[in-house]
Every structure is written in C-alpha cells, then in structure tokens.
Design a protein around this motif. Structure first.
Motif, PDB file in Angstrom:
ATOM      1  N   PHE A 186       0.781  -0.657  -6.077  1.00 45.34           N
ATOM      2  CA  PHE A 186      -0.263  -0.429  -6.764  1.00 45.34           C
ATOM      3  C   PHE A 186      -1.452  -0.118  -5.487  1.00 45.34           C
ATOM      4  O   PHE A 186      -2.104   1.015  -5.715  1.00 45.34           O
ATOM      5  CB  PHE A 186      -0.986  -1.836  -7.049  1.00 45.34           C
ATOM      6  CG  PHE A 186      -2.276  -1.768  -7.826  1.00 45.34           C
ATOM      7  CD1 PHE A 186      -2.624  -1.395  -9.033  1.00 45.34           C
ATOM      8  CD2 PHE A 186      -3.150  -2.129  -6.776  1.00 45.34           C
ATOM      9  CE1 PHE A 186      -3.734  -1.427  -9.322  1.00 45.34           C
ATOM     10  CE2 PHE A 186      -4.632  -2.380  -7.331  1.00 45.34           C
ATOM     11  CZ  PHE A 186      -4.866  -1.836  -8.318  1.00 45.34           C
ATOM     12  N   LEU A 187      -1.319  -0.717  -4.333  1.00 45.90           N
ATOM     13  CA  LEU A 187      -2.082  -0.379  -3.257  1.00 45.90           C
ATOM     14  C   LEU A 187      -1.895   1.076  -2.755  1.00 45.90           C
ATOM     15  O   LEU A 187      -3.073   1.693  -2.514  1.00 45.90           O
ATOM     16  CB  LEU A 187      -2.081  -1.348  -2.069  1.00 45.90           C
ATOM     17  CG  LEU A 187      -2.860  -2.773  -2.654  1.00 45.90           C
ATOM     18  CD1 LEU A 187      -2.425  -3.624  -1.343  1.00 45.90           C
ATOM     19  CD2 LEU A 187      -4.194  -2.692  -2.975  1.00 45.90           C
ATOM     20  N   THR A 188      -0.794   1.425  -2.538  1.00 44.41           N
ATOM     21  CA  THR A 188      -0.486   2.795  -1.976  1.00 44.41           C
ATOM     22  C   THR A 188      -0.993   3.868  -3.207  1.00 44.41           C
ATOM     23  O   THR A 188      -1.662   4.966  -2.703  1.00 44.41           O
ATOM     24  CB  THR A 188       1.099   2.656  -1.615  1.00 44.41           C
ATOM     25  OG1 THR A 188       1.334   2.001  -0.753  1.00 44.41           O
ATOM     26  CG2 THR A 188       1.093   4.279  -1.105  1.00 44.41           C
ATOM     27  N   THR A 189      -0.561   3.575  -4.336  1.00 51.37           N
ATOM     28  CA  THR A 189      -0.990   4.461  -5.354  1.00 51.37           C
ATOM     29  C   THR A 189      -2.366   4.629  -5.566  1.00 51.37           C
ATOM     30  O   THR A 189      -2.962   5.681  -5.849  1.00 51.37           O
ATOM     31  CB  THR A 189      -0.336   4.053  -6.800  1.00 51.37           C
ATOM     32  OG1 THR A 189       1.153   4.049  -6.573  1.00 51.37           O
ATOM     33  CG2 THR A 189      -0.523   5.295  -7.633  1.00 51.37           C
ATOM     34  N   LEU A 190      -3.060   3.462  -5.569  1.00 50.17           N
ATOM     35  CA  LEU A 190      -4.510   3.718  -5.710  1.00 50.17           C
ATOM     36  C   LEU A 190      -5.068   4.402  -4.429  1.00 50.17           C
ATOM     37  O   LEU A 190      -6.158   5.519  -4.891  1.00 50.17           O
ATOM     38  CB  LEU A 190      -5.024   2.097  -5.382  1.00 50.17           C
ATOM     39  CG  LEU A 190      -6.793   2.125  -5.564  1.00 50.17           C
ATOM     40  CD1 LEU A 190      -7.174   2.512  -6.776  1.00 50.17           C
ATOM     41  CD2 LEU A 190      -6.988   0.297  -5.120  1.00 50.17           C
ATOM     42  N   GLY A 191      -4.839   4.384  -3.316  1.00 53.61           N
ATOM     43  CA  GLY A 191      -5.304   5.175  -2.349  1.00 53.61           C
ATOM     44  C   GLY A 191      -5.189   6.720  -2.409  1.00 53.61           C
ATOM     45  O   GLY A 191      -5.877   7.485  -2.306  1.00 53.61           O
ATOM     46  N   PHE A 192      -4.001   6.994  -2.690  1.00 54.66           N
ATOM     47  CA  PHE A 192      -3.315   8.370  -2.997  1.00 54.66           C
ATOM     48  C   PHE A 192      -3.985   9.006  -4.179  1.00 54.66           C
ATOM     49  O   PHE A 192      -4.696  10.041  -4.019  1.00 54.66           O
ATOM     50  CB  PHE A 192      -1.747   8.394  -3.178  1.00 54.66           C
ATOM     51  CG  PHE A 192      -1.383   9.827  -3.297  1.00 54.66           C
ATOM     52  CD1 PHE A 192      -0.952  10.604  -2.261  1.00 54.66           C
ATOM     53  CD2 PHE A 192      -1.191  10.560  -4.491  1.00 54.66           C
ATOM     54  CE1 PHE A 192      -0.719  12.003  -2.127  1.00 54.66           C
ATOM     55  CE2 PHE A 192      -0.732  11.642  -4.857  1.00 54.66           C
ATOM     56  CZ  PHE A 192      -0.562  12.472  -3.806  1.00 54.66           C
ATOM     57  N   LEU A 193      -4.165   8.199  -5.229  1.00 58.34           N
ATOM     58  CA  LEU A 193      -4.649   8.874  -6.518  1.00 58.34           C
ATOM     59  C   LEU A 193      -6.225   8.795  -6.504  1.00 58.34           C
ATOM     60  O   LEU A 193      -6.896   9.933  -7.177  1.00 58.34           O
ATOM     61  CB  LEU A 193      -4.353   8.114  -7.887  1.00 58.34           C
ATOM     62  CG  LEU A 193      -2.888   8.143  -8.187  1.00 58.34           C
ATOM     63  CD1 LEU A 193      -2.643   7.538  -9.345  1.00 58.34           C
ATOM     64  CD2 LEU A 193      -2.432   9.596  -8.503  1.00 58.34           C
ATOM     65  N   THR A 194      -6.771   8.066  -5.819  1.00 55.49           N
ATOM     66  CA  THR A 194      -8.249   7.843  -5.658  1.00 55.49           C
ATOM     67  C   THR A 194      -8.675   9.322  -4.774  1.00 55.49           C
ATOM     68  O   THR A 194      -9.732   9.978  -5.149  1.00 55.49           O
ATOM     69  CB  THR A 194      -8.818   6.716  -4.730  1.00 55.49           C
ATOM     70  OG1 THR A 194      -8.491   5.689  -5.455  1.00 55.49           O
ATOM     71  CG2 THR A 194     -10.320   6.821  -4.675  1.00 55.49           C
TER      72      THR A 194
END
Length: 261
Positions: A144-152
């Motif tokens: 979740f955290l890694t995806t949040l950073g990339f997608l943001t």
C-alpha cells in the motif's frame, strides 16, 4: 554547419560511451566482478536448471494448494493497489499545479509521494514486521505505502499534463472547485489513471511474491518453504505458476489499455 553539429554530437556520443565503459570497469574492479568467469558459469547454471527444476507428477498433485496461495497473493495485490489508488488520487489533486488548493497542501502531497516512493518495498516490509509481525496485514501495508507513493507521483503528472481548457472553461462559468475536479479533471484523466492502476497491479503481484517470503504469507511463503527444504520440483511448479499468472494479467491489462486509451 550541419556537418559540424553532427561531428559534435558524435564526439559527445563517443565520450558518453567511454564514460559508461569506464564506470563499468571501475565498478567491476571495486566489486571484484569477473566477466569471463560469469560468462563461463552461464552454461553450468542452465545445466543445473534443466536437471533440477523439473515439474513432476508428484508436484502437480499439490497444484490446488499452490493455486490457493497464488490467489491469495493476487487478491492482496489488487486490494492494496485499488485502496492506495483512491488516496493517491486525492493527494494528486491536492499536489497538481492545475488543481491544488494552496502551496502547503501541494508541497505536502509531493513530499509524501517522494518519501513513500523512494523507500524500497522490502524496507517497508522489514519496518512493518516489527509492528505487525508475519501476517497478511504487513504485506498489505508494505504494498500500500509503496503504491501510494508511486501512484501519487504518476497521477500528479497526469493531471498536470492534461489540457487546462476545460478547467478554465468551467471556472469561467462560476463552477466550484469540486465541480471543476469532478466534471473536468477526473473524466479527462480517467483513461491514464486506469492504465497506471493496471500497471501497479502487475507490479505488485511480482513484488508480493518477495514480500510473502518476509511476511510468511501467500505464494512467496510457499516458495521459500519448498526452496529451503530443497524440493526443487515444487519450486519449479511455483515459479511457472507465477510466470503464467503474471503474463496472463499483463495480456489482460494490455487489452484494457488498448480499449480505453
């Protein structure tokens, strides 16, 4: 003049190639990496793979249990990606130059994206292990955290690159901030946003295999268990199952991208 420009570009390209070669040789010397030894080892490695990583009838009997673990990994990847994409879209709207509320929220959004994106997913998993232990929740939060950073970051750039004509037109009619976002920004960016979400689902399925080794869940845990017990037939079956699933999801996502873009 054109000849001089061409010669200048050729010199720059030659210099760049020499710099890359020099960096490669320097890195190999520092790490004691031997090119010839590596090349000679390739054939031996393939011989070992051909003689040990074989799918047998006995290993195929355990395929249902492997598919259950693989399904768990896929579901975890999809859930972590979709939930992270919702928060990422909100942060991207706040961080984009076209839709930002003020400079503070824009800077905060970009800072969050930078921190979460640049910390490796394995590092997140190891940090979260201290708090949540070895379970699916740890794997979920790491993804979740890694995806949040990339997608943001991806969503922010997508919104920034969209045409401002529709946004300006709605603002000229007196539309509110939320009306501009809902009626202009999101519809125009939706195809690219969906494409990024599909890309992250593919990426997270690969990453969740590694995360499963650390968190003791999903197909990664099964791979680690059979690998440590030197059951290479099962390791081969698990590997092939992961490859088939990843290729299948990639084909589906590519088809969806062609339809929506």
């Amino acid at each position: 003049m054109n000849i001089d420009v061409l010669r200048k570009k050729n010199r720059q390209l030659t210099l760049l190639i020499l710099v890359l070669i020099g960096m490669t040789l320097l890195s190999a010397n520092i790490t004691n990496f031997k090119f010839m030894h590596s090349l000679l080892s390739v054939s031996e490695a393939f011989k070992w793979i051909a003689s040990n990583l074989m799918i047998t009838g006995e290993s195929l009997q355990k395929l249902p249990s492997i598919l259950d673990k693989l399904l768990e990994t896929i579901i975890l990847s999809i859930i972590s990606t979709t939930t992270a994409s919702v928060f990422a879209l909100l942060l991207a709207i706040l961080g984009s130059q076209a839709t930002r509320v003020n400079m503070f929220f824009s800077t905060l959004s970009r800072f969050i994206a930078s921190v979460f994106r640049n910390v490796p997913i394995v590092a997140w998993a190891l940090i979260l292990l201290l708090s949540f232990g070895q379970n699916a929740l740890t794997g979920y939060f790491a993804l979740f955290l890694t995806t949040l950073g990339f997608l943001t970051r991806a969503f922010t750039e997508t919104i920034d690159e969209t045409s401002n004509s529709s946004v300006e037109a709605l603002k000229a009619t007196g539309a509110t901030y939320f009306q501009v976002v809902y009626n202009a920004v999101i519809p125009e960016c939706a195809p690219q946003i969906v494409s990024w979400i599909l890309f992250m689902i593919e990426t997270n399925i690969r990453s969740s295999t590694l995360i499963g080794i650390l968190t003791g869940t999903g197909i990664g845990f099964s791979f680690d268990l059979y690998y440590k017990s030197m059951d290479y037939n099962m390791v081969s079956l698990i590997t092939m199952s992961i490859v088939v699933v990843v290729i299948g999801i990639e084909l589906i996502s590519n088809y969806v991208r062609r339809v929506i873009l």
